[in-house]
Design a protein around this motif. Structure first.
Motif, PDB file in Angstrom:
ATOM      1  N   ALA A 192      21.776  18.480 -10.729  1.00  0.00           N
ATOM      2  CA  ALA A 192      20.590  19.051 -10.089  1.00  0.00           C
ATOM      3  C   ALA A 192      19.302  18.454 -10.639  1.00  0.00           C
ATOM      4  O   ALA A 192      18.317  18.302  -9.916  1.00  0.00           O
ATOM      5  N   ASP A 193      19.313  18.099 -11.923  1.00  0.00           N
ATOM      6  CA  ASP A 193      18.090  17.576 -12.533  1.00  0.00           C
ATOM      7  C   ASP A 193      18.082  16.059 -12.644  1.00  0.00           C
ATOM      8  O   ASP A 193      17.239  15.482 -13.341  1.00  0.00           O
ATOM      9  N   GLY A 194      19.018  15.388 -11.970  1.00  0.00           N
ATOM     10  CA  GLY A 194      18.985  13.926 -11.974  1.00  0.00           C
ATOM     11  C   GLY A 194      20.364  13.304 -12.002  1.00  0.00           C
ATOM     12  O   GLY A 194      21.383  13.997 -11.999  1.00  0.00           O
ATOM     13  N   TRP A 195      20.385  11.964 -11.991  1.00  0.00           N
ATOM     14  CA  TRP A 195      21.629  11.202 -12.072  1.00  0.00           C
ATOM     15  C   TRP A 195      21.735  10.615 -13.479  1.00  0.00           C
ATOM     16  O   TRP A 195      20.756  10.087 -14.024  1.00  0.00           O
ATOM     17  N   PHE A 196      22.959  10.672 -14.047  1.00  0.00           N
ATOM     18  CA  PHE A 196      23.145  10.275 -15.442  1.00  0.00           C
ATOM     19  C   PHE A 196      24.401   9.420 -15.602  1.00  0.00           C
ATOM     20  O   PHE A 196      25.409   9.630 -14.918  1.00  0.00           O
ATOM     21  N   VAL A 197      24.315   8.443 -16.534  1.00  0.00           N
ATOM     22  CA  VAL A 197      25.450   7.583 -16.865  1.00  0.00           C
ATOM     23  C   VAL A 197      25.881   7.870 -18.299  1.00  0.00           C
ATOM     24  O   VAL A 197      25.042   7.946 -19.202  1.00  0.00           O
ATOM     25  N   GLN A 198      27.204   7.986 -18.488  1.00  0.00           N
ATOM     26  CA  GLN A 198      27.778   8.265 -19.801  1.00  0.00           C
ATOM     27  C   GLN A 198      28.978   7.347 -19.998  1.00  0.00           C
ATOM     28  O   GLN A 198      29.844   7.240 -19.127  1.00  0.00           O
ATOM     29  N   PHE A 221      26.085   4.270 -23.513  1.00  0.00           N
ATOM     30  CA  PHE A 221      25.176   5.022 -22.653  1.00  0.00           C
ATOM     31  C   PHE A 221      25.387   6.509 -22.939  1.00  0.00           C
ATOM     32  O   PHE A 221      26.459   7.052 -22.672  1.00  0.00           O
ATOM     33  N   GLU A 222      24.380   7.124 -23.506  1.00  0.00           N
ATOM     34  CA  GLU A 222      24.445   8.542 -23.851  1.00  0.00           C
ATOM     35  C   GLU A 222      23.556   9.333 -22.892  1.00  0.00           C
ATOM     36  O   GLU A 222      22.349   9.413 -23.067  1.00  0.00           O
ATOM     37  N   ARG A 223      24.179   9.797 -21.833  1.00  0.00           N
ATOM     38  CA  ARG A 223      23.464  10.583 -20.827  1.00  0.00           C
ATOM     39  C   ARG A 223      22.162   9.872 -20.423  1.00  0.00           C
ATOM     40  O   ARG A 223      21.059  10.409 -20.532  1.00  0.00           O
ATOM     41  N   VAL A 224      22.308   8.658 -19.942  1.00  0.00           N
ATOM     42  CA  VAL A 224      21.174   7.831 -19.542  1.00  0.00           C
ATOM     43  C   VAL A 224      20.776   8.184 -18.114  1.00  0.00           C
ATOM     44  O   VAL A 224      21.588   8.085 -17.184  1.00  0.00           O
ATOM     45  N   ARG A 225      19.549   8.587 -17.949  1.00  0.00           N
ATOM     46  CA  ARG A 225      19.067   8.955 -16.616  1.00  0.00           C
ATOM     47  C   ARG A 225      18.804   7.693 -15.797  1.00  0.00           C
ATOM     48  O   ARG A 225      18.165   6.742 -16.274  1.00  0.00           O
ATOM     49  N   VAL A 226      19.294   7.666 -14.555  1.00  0.00           N
ATOM     50  CA  VAL A 226      19.088   6.520 -13.668  1.00  0.00           C
ATOM     51  C   VAL A 226      18.565   7.011 -12.329  1.00  0.00           C
ATOM     52  O   VAL A 226      18.757   8.167 -11.947  1.00  0.00           O
ATOM     53  N   GLU A 227      17.909   6.115 -11.639  1.00  0.00           N
ATOM     54  CA  GLU A 227      17.370   6.440 -10.327  1.00  0.00           C
ATOM     55  C   GLU A 227      18.361   6.036  -9.235  1.00  0.00           C
ATOM     56  O   GLU A 227      19.086   5.036  -9.376  1.00  0.00           O
TER      57      GLU A 227
END
Length: 415
Positions: A160-166, A228-234
């Motif tokens: 809900a608050d964004g897209w994330f890579v782990q 990648f530790e909960r990296v926010r991506v667009e």
């Protein structure tokens, strides 16, 4: 010696600076090849020291990308040269002949550009091509270690608050020098696993690179591990990947022909280093009955064999490049399969030729050529390391299956 610094400790690997000035815009094949030759010539002086001392060549990398060579495959409609596969392979081989590390560093950069060309939308192409033409570099975070099932554990989650890579990646060639790290991820969509390539800024919070590549070859390719530790991506940075292999595209053969060019370039570098050593230092074998090694008939036979194998590999790469270009222009099952097989043929022979050249350097030059300070072993070490990228035995299988049974090779990035 270069003023570049020794490789930093793992906790000191930081992001590349943004380009101070836009990269040069190359406007012709001839100009691109001339720039590549000139750049390669500047690498020769410090090539042995870089390899021996594992010096990260930051200043040379900046010059390399500023030269405009890293943007040559950007399509003309987006402001680039739109270089052919033949031009690209000549550039790679020319530079790799002087330093195999430099031939390898942008390989995944060009791979990512091809993924964009095939699968990105217009807005994504406009954005990323512009960044590249300004001098920004792509690395890669594709491979993972510790599993034998080829499943990707690096995950893209939409919250809900964004897209994330782990996740974690290994052998990320060029990532240390990159401004963006194209990262292979999986995501769950309607209960199904979907694969994407996410272009992640190197400076994004949560991205860390460890310089832990310690192979005996390709020592300064910037091939560290990336976490990648909960990296926010667009969302705009996310490009379809698996979908590009569900239909016939040139991503696979395009990637592989760069590897073939790198291998044959290293082989040419080994042969180039062999010739003056034979003329100036090597003694003829006593049974040859001649005064100079350059007159030794068996040496000349073996040297001719090395030269012939390298030239044959050159020819197969040039031929394969034409198949890749044709498949890019009109991608069909048949054209992509033909390109994949042509590239597999080139890759099989370039592997043999490169290893042969590195081995024969010592066999013909003699024991004195093994002195550590000469650094002549770097050609074989680099060739042996890089040719392990994917098993060439499967190239022969694909070629044979195509020739005998008409079976098309599988479509993936490893062929």
């Amino acid at each position: 010696m270069s003023t570049d610094t020794l490789i930093a400790p793992p906790d000191a690997v930081t992001a590349a600076a943004e380009p101070a000035t836009p990269a040069a815009r190359l406007t012709s094949t001839e100009q691109a090849l001339d720039v590549a030759r000139n750049f390669a010539a500047t690498l020769e002086t410090d090539a042995v020291a870089r390899d021996r001392d594992r010096i990260l060549p930051w200043q040379d990398i900046e010059r390399y990308s500023a030269s405009g060579l890293w943007g040559i495959t950007v399509p003309q409609e987006y402001g680039g040269l739109g270089a052919s596969s033949g031009t690209l392979t000549q550039v790679i081989a020319t530079i790799a002949a002087t330093d195999g590390n430099f031939g390898h560093i942008p390989q995944n950069h060009f791979y990512a550009l091809e993924v964009l060309r095939v699968g990105a939308n217009h807005a994504q192409k406009t954005f990323f091509y512009d960044r590249v033409l300004r001098g920004e570099r792509f690395g890669n975070a594709l491979a993972e270690i510790g599993h034998n099932d080829y499943k990707r554990r690096t995950h893209l989650s939409r919250e809900a608050d964004g897209w994330f890579v782990q996740g974690r990646k290994f052998y990320c060639t060029g990532a240390i020098f990159a401004h963006w790290i194209p990262t292979l991820v999986t995501a769950l969509e309607n209960g199904l696993e979907v694969t994407y390539l996410v272009f992640i800024p190197r400076s994004a919070p949560g991205v860390s690179i460890t310089d832990d590549w310690d192979g005996f070859g390709q020592r300064v390719t910037g091939s560290g591990s990336v976490a990648f530790e909960r990296v926010r991506v667009e969302p705009e940075w996310v490009v379809p990947f698996k979908a590009s292999f569900d239909r016939p595209t040139t991503i696979g053969p395009f990637a592989q022909i760069i590897h073939a060019a790198l291998d044959v370039g290293i082989g040419h570098g080994a042969l180039k280093a062999t010739l003056p050593y034979l003329r100036e230092h090597t003694r003829p074998w006593v049974d040859a009955g001649v005064d100079h090694a350059s007159q030794d008939p068996l040496l000349l036979h073996q040297l001719g064999h090395v030269h012939l194998r390298l030239r044959a590999a050159d020819a197969l790469i040039a031929r394969a490049a034409r198949f890749v270009d044709a498949a890019q222009a009109e991608p069909t099952d048949a054209s992509v399969a033909a390109a994949s097989v042509a590239v597999a043929e080139a890759k099989a022979l370039s592997t043999q030729a490169s290893l042969l050249a590195g081995t024969k350097l010592f066999e013909l030059a003699g024991t004195s050529a093994t002195v550590g300070g000469l650094g002549l072993d770097r050609f074989w070490r680099n060739a042996r390391t890089h040719t392990l990228h994917d098993p060439v035995r499967w190239k022969y299988h694909a070629i044979g299956n195509y020739v005998l049974n008409g079976r098309h090779p599988p479509r993936h990035g490893a062929l």
